[in-house]
Design a protein around this motif. Structure first.
Motif, PDB file in Angstrom:
ATOM      1  N   VAL A 103      21.032  60.751  99.297  1.00 55.22           N
ATOM      2  CA  VAL A 103      19.677  61.218  99.002  1.00 55.22           C
ATOM      3  C   VAL A 103      19.525  62.561  99.694  1.00 55.22           C
ATOM      4  O   VAL A 103      20.078  62.784 100.779  1.00 55.22           O
ATOM      5  CB  VAL A 103      18.602  60.222  99.482  1.00 55.22           C
ATOM      6  N   ARG A 104      18.731  63.454  99.059  1.00 53.86           N
ATOM      7  CA  ARG A 104      18.701  64.825  99.561  1.00 53.86           C
ATOM      8  C   ARG A 104      17.285  65.356  99.803  1.00 53.86           C
ATOM      9  O   ARG A 104      17.132  66.475 100.242  1.00 53.86           O
ATOM     10  CB  ARG A 104      19.458  65.729  98.587  1.00 53.86           C
ATOM     11  N   PHE A 105      16.287  64.561  99.504  1.00 52.66           N
ATOM     12  CA  PHE A 105      14.921  64.945  99.860  1.00 52.66           C
ATOM     13  C   PHE A 105      14.048  63.698  99.875  1.00 52.66           C
ATOM     14  O   PHE A 105      14.390  62.675  99.267  1.00 52.66           O
ATOM     15  CB  PHE A 105      14.355  66.003  98.899  1.00 52.66           C
ATOM     16  N   ILE A 106      12.936  63.773 100.598  1.00 51.76           N
ATOM     17  CA  ILE A 106      11.987  62.673 100.625  1.00 51.76           C
ATOM     18  C   ILE A 106      11.321  62.612  99.251  1.00 51.76           C
ATOM     19  O   ILE A 106      10.630  63.541  98.835  1.00 51.76           O
ATOM     20  CB  ILE A 106      10.953  62.873 101.745  1.00 51.76           C
ATOM     21  N   GLY A 107      11.563  61.518  98.555  1.00 52.66           N
ATOM     22  CA  GLY A 107      11.111  61.393  97.179  1.00 52.66           C
ATOM     23  C   GLY A 107      12.244  61.356  96.184  1.00 52.66           C
ATOM     24  O   GLY A 107      12.024  61.124  94.988  1.00 52.66           O
ATOM     25  N   ASP A 108      13.474  61.581  96.644  1.00 50.91           N
ATOM     26  CA  ASP A 108      14.631  61.517  95.748  1.00 50.91           C
ATOM     27  C   ASP A 108      14.650  60.164  95.034  1.00 50.91           C
ATOM     28  O   ASP A 108      14.423  59.110  95.648  1.00 50.91           O
ATOM     29  CB  ASP A 108      15.924  61.707  96.551  1.00 50.91           C
TER      30      ASP A 108
END
Length: 784
Positions: A103-108
């Motif tokens: 995962v690469r961002f909060i909300g991915d």
């Protein structure tokens, strides 16, 4: 079929083009009869919720969906295991339908649940357990560029997703010869598109075909992206575009339709995903922030000699349409002004934040925010009037710009003159020079000018072809249906297409039904972006109308047994000039055509091949068939006690060629002014450690009616574009491009303080006025 290169001897009736008529679909919208994606229902439709990452960067060790699958009413749960293991994307292959390894961002997007209703889907989604090994994250683009920091995509070890470099002429010699060099840093903010309609899609897997009901500007290109992501041939993906409740660039291509497609295939029923406002604002793709370092070399007489620019933009964790946006931000001002030589570099940088994408103005508006302020600074330092400074350096009609743009029409000098007269610019500036430190008390007023330009279409968007096509279906019952491939995104596209077709056929616009986009029936088009819809689809529509007239004349010739030269077309009536036969009205001719051809409608087609040149790798080439221009003046009032800034006057003069519909055109300009006002003074997606802190319209404020100045004056100068329908060219984006810079220049004229970072909020303005803290980017030192 008729193309725009054919010689058309018959003349269309001229009457509806140029009239300010209401939008043809306005009554349905006002009565609530228009069915947007949130209004659509399919039989047995399920509802979906997305499981999102709660960490900014991490390695996925496992996903447990068992508890969610046991919830009564759950029909399907999807993870990356249900999708082809392929990376894809419109520019850079860094998209995944659902996150597979990291995962690469909060909300991915990690997983998704389809259930019989939304509450059940949301509850089940909350039960999906995602085991993530958290990794170091980076949120600042300059920290991401530093050696030794977190790497977001292994394929891009320097965290640069896109590098664009360009050089024209001898920039070093230009700066060596300069009498004055200005050098400064400007920064633009993240901006939420703030459309009324949040992201939504309905996917239905039926008979082996993924039918996606999705509001997209560019359904043909989106269909290509979606078929590649699903590992399917193009004919196994069908896009149906419902009415679009606003977009401004956010709804080109998305991975949300693909998530719905996985769920629909797995559940065996249609599946809808519909974001709430908070989810839309927190996780969907804002305008990318940019930091510009600009240097301009000038002679003492105000002539520009050269320009250097270094641009750093934030991609977020994936790239959508930001790669093209950063390239635009680097080079496009050089086709508004003759800078004569330029060197530029643009870097789009990965961070562990929600991805960014294009927005109205597409990098051009961002670049002009700094360039137009620097032109004012140059004028002040050389003691040259800012209007004259611009007049001396603009690219003129008939010239080819530094990047190969051929300016086939430009009334920008007339725009400059007209907006100066409308606003009384010179008198206002003489009456109110910029305030000095001791004068910054009470309420101060100031006036600023800025210019803007844009494209009317852009050649590289769809490598297969440029241009547009149209189909007219004229039924035996007299019905007229027009098919084009460019969707209406709320700007009134269907209205101007109906006006153009109406003039071609001698009917009223209300008699022309412009059909919605369905890839099973509609022409494949580049789409509604790059300010191309009215010009490109308009030219194709005019050509289709000419084809219809030609076929009707040939039919009348056959029916009457007279030479073709004896048949005339006038305002929708076919006449035998020999007097041997009674005239045919259009409706009579179509009825007779249907009788003779066993009920077959008359089909007419038109194709428009614009005179564009595919730019090379350095963006050299005549990328658009036409270029619109504008000059804007803003007047502001700055309250020195509170830092509050109000726009109290606004004047805009536009060269958009022939104005197809003055009513909708004025609405476009007013909308651009409102959007620019919000961007300049209040709008900012506030990020902290990868989290959006203001994902709603309470904390993310957009302009209301009370924020707009009373009596905005908008004029369109007399102009004609030879490469546009009935002489028209684009308007939608150029309406925004000068706004922020005009407001910033007005603030300087009021206060004597140059604001270099957006938004210029009351707090920032107050701190600058009272504490001496410049309104400039915190990244200024890093890019220097």
């Amino acid at each position: 079929m008729t193309t725009t290169q054919d010689t058309i001897h018959e003349t269309a009736a001229q009457g509806w083009v140029g009239r300010g008529i209401p939008q043809v679909d306005i009554e349905a919208k006002l009565r609530g009869q228009t069915e947007y994606i949130g209004d659509l229902r399919l039989p047995n439709m399920a509802h979906a919720a997305i499981v999102r990452s709660t960490v900014a960067h991490g390695r996925i060790r496992g996903i447990d969906t068992s508890r969610a699958e046991r919830v009564p009413g759950v029909l399907a749960v999807a993870t990356a295991a249900d999708a082809p293991e392929v990376k894809f994307g419109p520019y850079t292959p860094d998209w995944e339908i659902l996150a597979r390894h990291k995962v690469r961002f909060i909300g991915d997007e990690v997983a998704a649940v389809a259930a019989i209703d939304e509450p059940t889907a949301r509850y089940a989604a909350s039960l999906v357990e995602v085991d993530v090994e958290e990794l170091p994250a980076v949120f600042d683009p300059f920290a991401a560029l530093a050696e030794g920091g977190p790497v977001i995509w292994d394929e891009y070890a320097d965290n640069v997703s896109t590098l664009f470099t360009i050089e024209r002429g001898d920039t070093r010699a230009a700066f060596d010869a300069a009498d004055l060099v200005v050098d400064d840093v400007y920064a633009t903010s993240r901006m939420y598109h703030a459309y009324l309609e949040p992201i939504g899609v309905i996917a239905h897997y039926v008979d082996g075909v993924h039918v996606l009901h999705v509001p997209s500007h560019i359904p043909y290109r989106a269909r290509q992206t979606y078929s590649a992501a699903l590992g399917l041939p193009l004919d196994k993906v069908r896009l149906v575009v419902p009415p679009i409740g606003g977009s401004f660039g956010a709804k080109y291509e998305m991975n949300t339709p693909l998530i719905a497609a996985l769920l629909s295939r797995k559940a065996g029923v249609p599946v809808r995903i519909l974001f709430g406002r908070d989810e839309d604002a927190a996780y969907h793709r804002p305008r990318p922030p940019f930091v510009f370092r600009n240097r301009i070399a000038v002679r003492a007489d105000g002539t520009f000699l050269g320009r250097e620019t270094d641009v750093v933009g934030i991609a977020g964790a994936r790239t959508y349409w930001s790669p093209a946006t950063v390239a635009t931000a680097v080079h496009r001002p050089d086709s508004l002004y003759n800078f004569n030589a330029m060197t530029g570099r643009g870097r789009l940088v990965y961070t562990n934040e929600s991805p960014t994408t294009a927005m109205r103005g597409f990098g051009n508006a961002e670049a002009l925010f700094g360039i137009e302020q620097m032109i004012d600074e140059i004028a002040e330092r050389l003691d040259i009037d800012p209007v004259e400074m611009r007049r001396r350096n603009i690219v003129q009609e008939g010239e080819t710009s530094l990047h190969g743009w051929y300016i086939s029409s430009s009334q920008l000098p007339a725009c400059i003159e007209r907006v100066s007269e409308m606003s009384g610019f010179a008198d206002r500036r003489r009456a109110r020079p910029p305030a000095t430190a001791g004068e910054r008390v009470g309420k101060l007023r100031g006036t600023g000018i800025a210019l803007g330009h844009h494209v009317s279409g852009y050649r590289p968007i769809l490598p297969d072809y440029d241009g547009s096509s149209a189909i007219l279906r004229l039924g035996p019952d007299g019905s007229i249906q027009l098919y084009v491939g460019e969707p209406d995104v709320g700007q009134g596209h269907v209205t101007v297409m109906a006006q153009l077709a109406a003039d071609e056929l001698g009917v009223a616009p209300a008699e022309v039904k412009v059909q919605g986009i369905d890839s099973a029936f509609s022409p494949a088009a580049v789409g509604t972006l790059a300010s191309r819809a009215a010009t490109m689809a308009g030219m194709a529509t005019v050509a289709a109308g000419a084809d219809a007239r030609r076929k009707l004349i040939a039919f009348a010739t056959e029916q009457w047994g007279v030479p073709e030269a004896a048949v005339s077309w006038q305002a929708g009536t076919l006449t035998d000039t020999t007097g041997a036969n009674e005239p045919f009205t259009l409706r009579q001719a179509l009825h007779r055509y249907g009788v003779v051809n066993c009920g077959l409608p008359l089909l007419a087609t038109g194709v428009h091949h614009p005179k564009t040149v595919m730019p090379d790798a350095t963006k050299y080439g005549n990328a658009s068939a036409a270029y619109p221009f504008a000059a804007h003046v803003a007047e502001v009032e700055v309250d020195c006690d509170t830092g509050q800034i109000s726009v109290v006057g606004y004047w805009a003069a536009h060269d958009s060629g022939t104005v197809l519909n003055p009513q909708t055109a004025r609405g476009q300009v007013l909308g651009g002014i409102a959007q620019g006002l919000g961007w300049a003074l209040m709008e900012d997606v506030i990020m902290s450690e990868g989290v959006v802190r203001n994902p709603n319209f309470l904390d993310y404020r957009i302009p209301g009616a009370g924020d707009m100045p009373a009596g905005v004056e908008v004029e369109f100068v007399d102009a004609y574009e030879p490469n546009g329908p009935r002489g028209a060219k684009s308007l939608g984006e150029v309406a925004l491009n000068p706004v922020v810079a005009a407001i910033a220049n007005a603030i300087y004229n009021a206060t004597g303080l140059r604001c270099k970072d957006l938004p210029i909020s009351p707090e920032r303005m107050w701190r600058y006025l009272h504490l001496g803290e410049p309104v400039e980017s915190s990244s200024a030192g890093a890019i220097r």
